[in-house]
Design an enzyme around this catalytic site. Sequence first.
Site, PDB file in Angstrom:
ATOM      1  N   GLU A 167      38.440  35.060  23.061  1.00  0.00           N
ATOM      2  CA  GLU A 167      39.076  35.661  21.678  1.00  0.00           C
ATOM      3  C   GLU A 167      40.620  35.203  21.613  1.00  0.00           C
ATOM      4  OE1 GLU A 167      37.509  39.249  20.368  1.00  0.00           O
ATOM      5  OE2 GLU A 167      35.396  38.575  20.380  1.00  0.00           O
ATOM      6  N   GLU A 353      28.762  36.938  22.802  1.00  0.00           N
ATOM      7  CA  GLU A 353      28.837  38.468  22.493  1.00  0.00           C
ATOM      8  C   GLU A 353      28.115  38.800  21.217  1.00  0.00           C
ATOM      9  OE1 GLU A 353      32.669  40.623  22.483  1.00  0.00           O
ATOM     10  OE2 GLU A 353      33.278  39.415  24.004  1.00  0.00           O
TER      11      GLU A 353
END
Length: 444
Positions: A167, A353
């Site tokens: 991220e 995720e």
Amino acid sequence: MNRTDFPKGFFWGTATASYQIEGADLADGKGPSIWTTFSHTPGKIHRNETGDIACDHYHRYKQDVSLMANLGVNAYRFSISWPRLFPRGRGERNQKGFDFYARLIDLLLENGIEPFITLYHWDLPDALQNSIGGWESRDIAAYFGDYADAVFRSYGDKVRNWITLNEPFCSSHVSYLFGEHAPGFNDLTKSFLVAHNLLRANGEAVKRFRDAIEDGKIGLANVSQWVEPVSDSSEDARAAELVNQFFNDWFYTTPLHGEYPNDLSKILIDLGVMPDIHPGDMELISEPIDFWGINYYTRLIAKSDPKSEFGYTIVPGDLERTEMGWEIYPDGLQKFLERAYRKYGEKPLFVTENGMADKDIPEEGKIHDIRRERYLRDHFEASLKAMNAGVDLRGYFVWSLMDNFEWSHGYSKRFGIIYTDYENKQERIPKDSYYWYADFLKGE
Ligand code: FCB
């Protein structure tokens, strides 16, 4: 629906990150990270909690691997702590750190669990923050490349699946613009500069990977938001397009095409905050990766707002929410996967995720987290629907294996399918969702 509806060889896993679970934060020669410093700065973290001990996974990894083996997963995504290997970021190696991950990898493989290693899940060596300004410095890309190279050469004979960065949206904007994550700034110029250097670092690691490893795959894991306009108006459609460019495309289409998204770039140029692009930067940034990691939690609803800097605002929706306040929207995963596959180069995808925080109050030693069971089932189903629509999805990782240090929320948000009893020596208690996942994996 059960496991047999998915292809054989599909990777089913759980995910974690070093600073969130390891603890032993300065033990055995490990250097501090920017999260060590940030969490020890009063007022930054809920109740001033830190990752000093976290789940103490550094000492309890054997138990954690057996919990995964009993669960029946065939994959585990975890991150390596850069300052555990290089306490000052470069130069001196910490052999004990290298040995820890070697033991973990061997134990996973002995248990038939494929390691998926993330090289960077936010715990930058603090020494690099102090000496060169961390991700603000252009030098960081080469330093990250050197670190990545050392990791590839240490574990590349055993580990086939790699993720460069987790991220970059969060390491740039959440850290440098929203100020919620280490090192905690509110500066738009810095934030986009950091994003640029993260994308360069991603390219650098991919380049070094191709030199170091013959047989392996490397990808980038992005936080991925399903974006919807609040109405059918053309203004709100434009707002949704800008939200997509800011949250998603900046970190997806840029490495794919070597070009920043058009509309948002124009706004940044007008605001005078567009980072300098040096010759060669875009070639480096677009070094081809093998797959995308998709971290999906929720959707965003965009509304036009001419008064705001970027011309949009995010408005709340009315779906059921998790303890993070995030709307539960499994359809968004299906839609995001389909959009990502089409728009981001038809590469293999992994859900790296997905999961939810809930209250999770133990009752007589049990945690009946039925909302999480439903959440997982619905998101598995959404993944399957996307695959049936032609998406090349290769795996799914539940966030998270166990409750852990949820960044600025400290230990107040529980994402695990295993309960971590922080009051009681970090004891692990599998929740009902763990047993549900185990049954699913058995094909029941
Ligand atoms: C993601 C992070 C992960 C965890 C989850 C809830 O953005 O990658 O570390 O905090 O959110």
